[in-house]
Each structure stands twice: as C-alpha cells, then as structure tokens.
Design a protein around this motif. Structure first.
Motif, mmCIF file in Angstrom:
data_model
loop_
_atom_site.group_PDB
_atom_site.id
_atom_site.type_symbol
_atom_site.label_atom_id
_atom_site.label_comp_id
_atom_site.label_asym_id
_atom_site.label_seq_id
_atom_site.Cartn_x
_atom_site.Cartn_y
_atom_site.Cartn_z
ATOM 1 N N ARG A 116 0.821 -1.212 0.000
ATOM 2 C CA ARG A 116 0.000 0.000 0.000
ATOM 3 C C ARG A 116 0.856 1.264 0.000
ATOM 4 O O ARG A 116 0.367 2.352 -0.270
ATOM 5 N N GLY A 117 2.160 1.078 0.290
ATOM 6 C CA GLY A 117 3.051 2.220 0.253
ATOM 7 C C GLY A 117 3.628 2.496 -1.121
ATOM 8 O O GLY A 117 4.376 3.462 -1.298
ATOM 9 N N ILE A 118 3.316 1.668 -2.104
ATOM 10 C CA ILE A 118 3.800 1.876 -3.479
ATOM 11 C C ILE A 118 2.824 2.811 -4.173
ATOM 12 O O ILE A 118 1.648 2.483 -4.368
ATOM 13 N N GLY A 119 3.298 3.984 -4.536
ATOM 14 C CA GLY A 119 2.402 4.996 -5.077
ATOM 15 C C GLY A 119 1.995 4.766 -6.513
ATOM 16 O O GLY A 119 0.877 5.118 -6.907
ATOM 17 N N ASP A 120 2.858 4.175 -7.297
ATOM 18 C CA ASP A 120 2.535 3.972 -8.714
ATOM 19 C C ASP A 120 1.529 2.836 -8.858
ATOM 20 O O ASP A 120 1.779 1.711 -8.397
ATOM 21 N N ALA A 161 0.246 -2.954 -8.685
ATOM 22 C CA ALA A 161 -0.563 -4.072 -9.169
ATOM 23 C C ALA A 161 0.319 -5.282 -9.480
ATOM 24 O O ALA A 161 -0.012 -6.414 -9.110
ATOM 25 N N TYR A 162 1.449 -5.057 -10.127
ATOM 26 C CA TYR A 162 2.318 -6.181 -10.470
ATOM 27 C C TYR A 162 3.053 -6.719 -9.246
ATOM 28 O O TYR A 162 3.398 -7.901 -9.201
ATOM 29 N N CYS A 163 3.276 -5.881 -8.266
ATOM 30 C CA CYS A 163 3.861 -6.379 -7.022
ATOM 31 C C CYS A 163 2.897 -7.348 -6.341
ATOM 32 O O CYS A 163 3.300 -8.394 -5.819
ATOM 33 N N ARG A 164 1.636 -7.006 -6.336
ATOM 34 C CA ARG A 164 0.628 -7.911 -5.772
ATOM 35 C C ARG A 164 0.514 -9.192 -6.598
ATOM 36 O O ARG A 164 0.250 -10.267 -6.060
ATOM 37 N N LEU A 165 0.695 -9.081 -7.890
ATOM 38 C CA LEU A 165 0.721 -10.272 -8.747
ATOM 39 C C LEU A 165 1.860 -11.206 -8.333
ATOM 40 O O LEU A 165 1.683 -12.426 -8.252
ATOM 41 N N TYR A 166 3.016 -10.632 -8.028
ATOM 42 C CA TYR A 166 4.159 -11.456 -7.624
ATOM 43 C C TYR A 166 3.902 -12.085 -6.247
ATOM 44 O O TYR A 166 4.338 -13.209 -5.987
ATOM 45 N N ILE A 167 3.193 -11.381 -5.385
ATOM 46 C CA ILE A 167 2.818 -11.961 -4.087
ATOM 47 C C ILE A 167 1.995 -13.233 -4.314
ATOM 48 O O ILE A 167 2.242 -14.276 -3.695
ATOM 49 N N ALA A 168 1.000 -13.163 -5.213
ATOM 50 C CA ALA A 168 0.144 -14.331 -5.481
ATOM 51 C C ALA A 168 0.963 -15.478 -6.052
ATOM 52 O O ALA A 168 0.746 -16.648 -5.709
ATOM 53 N N THR A 200 -8.912 -2.986 -6.508
ATOM 54 C CA THR A 200 -10.233 -2.452 -6.841
ATOM 55 C C THR A 200 -10.333 -0.988 -6.449
ATOM 56 O O THR A 200 -10.875 -0.156 -7.193
ATOM 57 N N ARG A 201 -9.805 -0.652 -5.265
ATOM 58 C CA ARG A 201 -9.834 0.744 -4.834
ATOM 59 C C ARG A 201 -8.981 1.625 -5.754
ATOM 60 O O ARG A 201 -9.327 2.787 -6.024
ATOM 61 N N ILE A 202 -7.877 1.070 -6.244
ATOM 62 C CA ILE A 202 -7.042 1.826 -7.187
ATOM 63 C C ILE A 202 -7.814 2.085 -8.471
ATOM 64 O O ILE A 202 -7.792 3.200 -9.018
ATOM 65 N N PHE A 203 -8.526 1.056 -8.971
ATOM 66 C CA PHE A 203 -9.344 1.233 -10.178
ATOM 67 C C PHE A 203 -10.395 2.325 -9.956
ATOM 68 O O PHE A 203 -10.643 3.164 -10.833
ATOM 69 N N THR A 204 -11.007 2.280 -8.800
ATOM 70 C CA THR A 204 -12.032 3.288 -8.500
ATOM 71 C C THR A 204 -11.430 4.686 -8.487
ATOM 72 O O THR A 204 -12.024 5.650 -9.002
#
Length: 928
Positions: free
Chosen positions: A305-309, A314-321, A343-347
């Motif tokens: 959540r600290g990654i502003g870009d 999104a891709y960092c979360r992909l790597y987590i999965a 989802t919140r980022i998309f919104t």
C-alpha cells in the motif's frame, strides 16, 4: 494354334457357392457368427499369455510431466504434486503477458534506473565492477543537471533483454563462486528496474524478465539453506527434510541462523519496492523459521500500500500471489485483500482527472488494461478449484454478497474485477444466480471494462450447462432489453454468446427478435472485421443447429443478413451452407439450387486457383463439386443438363468439378434411357456435352477413363458411331500420354487398369470392317512398341490383348451391349473363318512379343511372377498343342530360375498345365 472354347454360363455356375437369404446381417453384433467369434477370441486371449491389446494398454507417458525451456522455474522448493502444474501455468502466464503487450524494437528508458543500475555493472567484456547505490545517489546530488539532461535513453529491446540475461548469468556465477553478497547486490539492482514505469507497455515484459532473475535467486537461497539443514560441514547427513511436511523443529540452528540472516539483509534494502520483491523471492524460506509463514504475507500486502505507482503496485501484488503458491497450504485472505486494494485503485483512477497520474495522463484505459493481468491471476488463485460454498464465502468477502444465502446482494463491483470473477466462478453459482449477476453488471457501470464483454461472458458461461439455468426466460429477456440499446459490434458479441441458449430452448420469438435487430443494425453498413467475425459465429451456429437448410433459409432476415457479409467470413459461412446442403442427400428444390449456385460462384471467385494445394482452397473446391453432384432435378433432364452447362461456364476452372460434370452428364443420359421413353436426341446432347468437356481436363489418363465411361453410355443408347468416336479419342489420349507427364510420373497400375477396361469394353463394341475389326487392338500394340514403358507393364497389357482375342473368338460372348439394336461380334461374324484367322494371326505375334518382353524384366522376382501370369493366360486362352506347350514350357523354366521351387504360384501353375495337356504331350510333361 486354336482358341480354347469357353462356356461362360457353365463356368459361372460351377464356381458359384450356394446362397441363401439371411434374416440377420452376418457382420452385425447380434448375429450368431459374431457372437461365436467373440467367444472364441475371448477364449483365445485368456489362453494366450502373450496377447497384447494396444488400444487397452495404459499410456506409459500419461503421468510424465516434463518442463522444458531455460526460463522455467525449478521446483526444488515445491511442496506437493501440484507444483509442476503451477510451474507450467506460471510459464504459460508469462508467455501470455509478453504476447499481449508487445513492444516496439526501440524503447525509451530512464537512464537513472537503467544505466545507473546496469551499465556500471556489466561491460561488454562480461566483467563487472561494483558501483554502490549510495554513490549513484551522491552523483545525482552533486550534479543534478547531468541526470536531468540524460533522463531518457533510447535503446533496442534486444539490447535491454541481452543486458538482463548477462546480469542473470553474472548473479549465477557469483553465487557458485561463493560470492553471494555480490549476487544479492546485483539482484537488488535488477529489482530496482521495476520502479521505472515510464515505458508502460514494456512493463509486463520487464516484470517477466526481472522475476525470472529473482525466482532464480530464491531457488538458490532455498537450496543452500536446505543443504545446510540436511548436511554437516563434513558432508555427513544430519536429517532429511521432506518438502511437503517438515516442521521448523526439524531444522538445525545453523540453518535457521543462515535463513534469518538472509531476511535481515533483505530487510535492510532502502527502497520499498525492491525490498518487497526480494523478500518475496526468498519467501518460501520462512518455512525454515516459522510454522505459519502465511502470516508474513499479510504484512507484505500491507507494505504494498506504500507503493504509489498504480502499475507497479498491481504487479507487485501479482508477484505476491505467484510466490505464495510455493507454500504447502494457505488461506486466501491476503489475496482478497490484494484484490480489494487493486479495486480501490481502479475506483480512484476512474474518478480522478486524467492529469493526476503523470505518465499515464490521457491513458486511463491503457493503464487499466496493463493492470488487468494482475486481477486475472489473483482471481484465478483465489477461486482455483473452489467449491460452491468456498466461492460463496469469497463473494461475501469481496463485498458482493450480504451472506452465504444472499449472494450478489451487496454493492456494485468494478467492471474489470467482475469480469474475471465471473470467469472463475463455479458454473453452478453462475447458473443459479444468472439474473442477479445480470443486474449486478447493469449497476456496475464504470469505465474500467466494456460492459458488453461482461454480458457476453455470462452467456458463454451459461452455455456450459444450458440445462442447469434457473430461469432462462428471465435471463434472455434481460439480455434482449440490454442489447437493444447497443451498436452493431456490441450487439453481435452479446447475442452470439446467448444464441445457443435461445436455440436449445426453442425460443423462436427471441430468435426472430435477434435476427431482426441484426438486420436493422447491419443494413446499408460496411461491416468491420470484428463485426464479421461475430456474425460468422452466429450464422454458423444457426446452420449447425437446424437439420434442414430450407428451414434456415426461411428464417426472417437470414438471407438479408447473409448479403451484408463479405471477405473470408462470408466464405466460411458459404462453406458451411454448402456442407449442410449436401449433408442429408440430394438437393431438389429449384430455389435452393439457384441460391446454392450463387453461393458456389461467390466461393469460386474467392478461391485461389493458382495455389490449389492450400487446404482451404481444396476444401472449397470439394464442397462446390459435391454440391453439383448432389443436385437432382428429377425427371426434368433438360433442366438438369442446362444446370451442368451453367456450372461448366461459371465454375469450370475447378478440375475436380469438370470430372463430376462428365460423370453427371453420363448419369443423366443413363437415367433418361432407363425412363422408357425415347430420349435419343437428349442422349446425343449429353454425349456432345461430355465430348466437349473432357479435353479441358488435364491428364491424359483421366481423359482416357472419361472417354471410356462415356462410350459405355453411348453403347447403352445404341449410338455405335458415337461410341467408336469416343474410343478413338481414348486411343488418342493413350497415344499422347508419355511415361513422364509434366513433372509427375504416371501410375503404371492406373495405366494398366485403363487399358484393361478398354479391352473389356471392346468385347461389346461391334467390329468395323471398314477400318478393320481389330483396328483398336492393333493400335494398342503400336503404342506399346513405340513407348519406353517397363517390361512389367508391357507384358500385362499383352496378356490383356491375348485374353481379348480369345474372348472375341467364342461362339457366345460373356456379355453384350444392353441395347436390342446392337449386335455383338459373335452374331456379326458367326461362322466367318477369316474373322477367327485374323484373331489368331494377331495373337501369335503378341505371343512372341510377350515372351521377349518378359525376358527383358530386370527384377528376378518380377520376371518369375510375370512368366507365371503369362503362362496362365496362354493356357486359359488356347488349347494346349505342341506350339503352345513349348511356349508355356519356356515360361515355366524362366519362373523356376527366378522363384523358389516350392513357390505356391509356381507349383499350382505346373499342376494346371499337367491336367490340361493332351495325350500326345504327356511324355514331354516331365520337362515342365
């Protein structure tokens, strides 16, 4: 010499087996013979231990999984049997990423990120020198102008990839040379590259390249700690850690300290993004320290959540999965948190002004598209093999349902997230809650995804189990209402997905509405490629559903819709129409025939006749030819012949079709003759049509066979002069054919078959005294002598001529032309001694040539076989006298020299000769 008299009727009766009518087909499964055969086979199989049925044998390779390719990840830190599958899925996903977002050959990259991280690390010689991150930052502080002036560099994609591969090799070499600190530092530099999102379309490819390097490092760290845990410094085994179920208490202290040290080093990385990626790379190693490493995942999720870009996060979360899949078992709560954060980022992206995201200004949809693979992969991990109850719990956690009993009752969902949720949900949930899902799509109206694709996806999912849909009528009504406001492209995409549901539930009213809507939107419009593709799918489904083509043509607006199509899609639909038209038998309706003819013309105009080796072109030609063959105008013979003439003019460049036109014309003439009425003039017209068409067909042997087939029909109609002319044309084809026709070698077996067919036809053809009754056999002999054909072919043709002469010499021929006005040679030349003498004279010269030709055969086995064939032919054609006996003896001697003395063909031929020898030659039979 004297021909051997034959009684063909008596011979047929003596060689025929007694027959009786059977109530059950002997090959049917219920026949007594089949049942007894199955019993015998089963008994034999039980008694035969070596019996092996390859169709029932297990596939020895079925359970073998191989993973090829240098960039596939090692499964050394895998924890159960699912990891090879997950590895292949990840490899497939990486390939999908790079294909979905291709980049140009030249890329503009930030020099701060790329050159400062890589250029100073790798030089052309492959050697490296270290330049610390702190020194780079100091340089930037000392000379900010330098870095601002060179903020971007343009390099080739290949250069970028090559440098990353070099860096990966350097990390690997450093590790195996015990310089693990260097490998870690280089890995940190690689991870920092993911902080640069300036070239957005290249980011997915960069992600794949960087994570390959990080995964390699993670595997090497895992293996080092495992080795340290299992073996002492002297190599003695301390314990064995089973990957799937070892506990932290099984891990020695030294291994735990090494593992802890790695996490401390990673935790000291200054930048947030590289620190998260490096910890994820070695994340499976938490299993050496704690029993529930999944607890650390939630901490990493919070850190993202600290990654502003938005793209980088999104891709960092992909790597987590992806890395979490290395754990033996885990809850999906952290993945749901990741998904809710995205989802919140998309919104936020949808509701924020364009300029708020810097490099993504003016490209919201592009940014959402780049982030979409993260949503897709995470959603797949959440719902992979999820039960219906588990999927319901996920829906509640995502905020879409109030409870397990009331799904899809909560707030609207971001469209792109909803799309991938619907793609992964169990089909039972989609089927049962179809109406609720449609309402959810309707109220989830944002710009992140095209809503028509969500409606389309629901239709495709429902089509998986049409019979399980809860309320079909309500679903289709809702969809029809929604698409009524769409343009043509969106309309076609959605109704295409629901058409199977409409057809299988026989919803004729809705089908009429759909076709009417297509016709209205497509009229007076040039369709685009996407629209043509969807329309092609719709029409093909209609054609596949109905069995009767006339029923399809009678559908309102079908033909109007068909007329709006063009190009390859129209061709594919036309091919399906022709296939359907000829699938169920002959085509009789004149209107349908005319429509199919026009469709064939359209297909023909699109066919590349120069490149007929192409499968598509061949298939089109076959379908057109089959349609022409299946047309039947009944007793309207003139109309049918006119249709054939029209086909020759419009479709005549298809070679296969020309042959069918000749066969159809001959078949039409035969039907007219069997009709019982006088159709002589019509039959002559058919003969003229065939005579004109045959010369345009390439290949002299094809022409020869067609001329012979047409000559048979002429004889059936009593047209002797036409028959003679057609046979002369056949001889001309034989005269014109050479051993090499173009660049293709002629088939000697086909040539022999055609000449034998000609000889069989000559038995019915009345001899013509004006040109000589043996004019045709003599012409064949002249052709044989003038050609460099193989001795094998020549010998067999000579045997055919001998058999022809012997047959023509009989008092009663074996068959006659089926026409009362045509007299056979047995009646025309009955009692004419000169006729028989001419036959004998011809046969004697043929006999001598036959023996000489056989001696020229270079193959011993073939020479022996030909000798026996010739001997049997001669013995069957002539009475055995001294001259015939000497010829046969010579042939038998040749066969003995070439074949084994116990050869069955040889011994049976000798036995046959012995039985037919006259008394005067019995004393000489020993020589044979």
């Amino acid at each position: 010499m004297e021909f051997r008299p034959r009684n063909y009727v008596a011979e047929e009766q003596s060689h025929s087996l007694p027959r009786s009518r059977a109530d059950i087909h002997p090959f049917s499964s219920s026949s007594p013979q089949s049942i007894l055969r199955q019993v015998d086979d089963n008994e034999e199989n039980r008694n035969n231990e070596e019996f092996f049925d390859p169709l029932r044998a297990p596939d020895s390779n079925a359970s073998v999984e191989t993973v090829d390719g240098h960039d596939f990840e090692s499964s050394s830190n895998g924890n159960d049997d699912s990891f090879p599958v997950q590895t292949k899925e990840w490899t497939s996903f990486k390939r999908f990423l790079m294909q979905r977002f291709p980049v140009s050959k030249m890329i503009s990259v930030s020099s701060t990120f790329f050159f400062s991280q890589m250029s100073n690390t790798i030089v052309r010689s492959g050697k490296a020198h270290e330049k610390s991150s702190s020194s780079t930052h100091l340089e930037e502080l000392d000379d900010p102008q330098k870095f601002s002036e060179t903020d971007t560099k343009v390099i080739t994609q290949q250069e970028y990839v090559s440098r990353l591969h070099e860096l990966k090799d350097e990390i690997n070499r450093g590790w195996h040379s015990e310089d693990r600190v260097k490998s870690l530092k280089l890995s940190i530099k690689v991870a920092r590259l993911l902080m640069d999102t300036s070239v957005s379309n290249f980011y997915p490819t960069l992600f794949v390249l960087v994570t390959d390097v990080l995964n390699m490092l993670g595997d090497m760290v895992w293996e080092r700690i495992r080795q340290k845990a299992e073996f002492a410094e002297d190599g003695a085994r301390l314990c064995s850690l089973r990957a799937e179920n070892f506990r932290t208490s099984d891990v020695p202290i030294d291994a735990k300290e090494t593992c802890y040290n790695w996490f401390c080093k990673v935790g000291s990385i200054r930048e947030l993004l590289p620190r998260i990626y490096l910890e994820l790379a070695i994340f499976p190693c938490w299993r050496f320290l704690i029993e529930q490493p999944v607890e650390s995942l939630q901490r990493l999720v919070m850190m993202t959540r600290g990654i502003g870009d938005p793209l980088a996060s999104a891709y960092c979360r992909l790597y987590i999965a992806h890395r979490a899949q290395k754990l033996p078992s885990h809850d999906t709560g952290y993945l749901i948190t990741c998904l809710n954060d995205i989802t919140r980022i998309f919104t936020r992206i949808s509701s924020t002004k364009e300029s708020a995201h810097g490099c993504f200004a003016g490209s919201k949809r592009s940014l959402v598209s780049l982030m979409e693979p993260s949503v897709e992969f995470i959603m797949k991990c959440i719902l992979n093999d999820a039960s219906q109850r588990r999927a319901g719990k996920v829906l509640v956690e995502l905020g879409l349902g109030r409870s397990q009993e009331e799904l899809f009752g909560g707030s609207p969902c971001v469209s792109i997230v909803l799309h991938h949720l619907l793609k992964q949900l169990p089909i039972d949930i989609v089927s049962f809650h179809a109406v609720d899902i449609l309402h959810l799509i309707k109220c989830s109206n944002d710009n992140s995804y095209d809503q028509c694709l969500n409606y389309r996806l629901v239709g495709l999912r429902l089509s998986e189990q049409i019979s399980q849909i809860g309320s079909v009528e309500a679903v289709v009504n809702e969809v029809i209402q929604v698409v009524s406001e769409y343009g043509l492209d969106e309309y076609l995409k959605v109704v295409d997905a629901y058409l199977d549901i409409v057809l299988q539930n026989q919803m004729d009213g809705h089908l009429k509405t759909i076709l009417e809507g297509i016709s209205k939107l497509a009229s007076d419009k040039v369709l685009a490629e996407d629209e043509l593709a969807s329309l092609q799918s719709i029409l093909v489904k209609l054609l596949s559903h109905f069995k009767d083509l006339e029923h399809v043509f009678s559908l309102n607006h079908f033909l109007q819709i068909l007329d709006t199509m063009h190009g390859n899609s129209r061709g594919i639909v036309n091919m399906h129409i022709l296939d359907m038209a000829t699938r169920n038998g002959y085509v009789h309706d004149p209107t349908t025939i005319q429509l199919l003819f026009e469709i064939s013309q359209a297909l023909h105009s699109d066919t590349d006749l120069v490149n007929m080796k192409n499968d598509d072109n061949q298939q089109q030609a076959r379908l057109i030819s089959r349609f022409v063959r299946m047309v039947d105008h009944g007793v309207e013979y003139e109309r049918h012949l006119a249709f054939l003439m029209e086909c020759r003019g419009a479709l005549g460049s298809i070679v296969e079709l020309k042959e069918i036109l000749v066969h159809s014309s001959n078949c039409l003439a035969t039907k007219a003759l069997k009709d019982g009425k006088k159709h002589t003039a019509f039959v002559k017209t058919c003969m003229a049509f065939s005579e004109i068409t045959i010369p345009s067909i390439p290949g002299h042997i094809k022409q020869l066979n067609l001329y012979l087939g047409t000559a048979e029909v002429a004889l059936l109609g009593g047209l002797v002069s036409h028959s003679d002319g057609l046979i002369d044309s056949a001889i001309n084809c034989l005269q014109s054919s050479d051993w090499m026709e173009g660049s293709r070698t002629l088939d000697s077996d086909g040539m022999l078959s055609s000449i034998r067919k000609l000889c069989s036809l000559l038995i019915m053809v009345p001899g013509n005294p004006e040109v000589g009754i043996l004019h045709i056999p003599k012409s064949i002999l002249l052709i044989i002598h003038s050609r460099s054909w193989s001795p094998r072919l020549k010998a067999r043709i000579l045997c055919a001529i001998i058999s022809l002469s012997a047959t023509l010499s009989q008092e009663r021929l074996p068959y006659h032309a089926d026409h009362t006005e045509i007299m056979g040679n047995d009646l025309l030349f009955f009692g004419d001694s000169s006729y028989v003498c001419e036959l004998l004279s011809l046969t004697e010269s043929v006999l001598q040539n036959l023996v000489d030709v056989i001696e020229q055969e270079p193959s011993r086995a073939a020479r022996g076989s030909l000798s026996l064939e010739a001997c049997n032919c001669i013995a069957s054609s002539f009475k055995i006298n001294e001259h015939v006996f000497s010829v046969c003896s010579k042939l038998i001697e040749t066969a003995k020299l070439c074949l084994n003395a116990k050869d069955k063909y040889l011994t049976s031929t000798i036995s046959f000769l012995d039985k037919n020898l006259p008394a005067a030659a019995v004393s000489s039979s020993i020589a044979i």
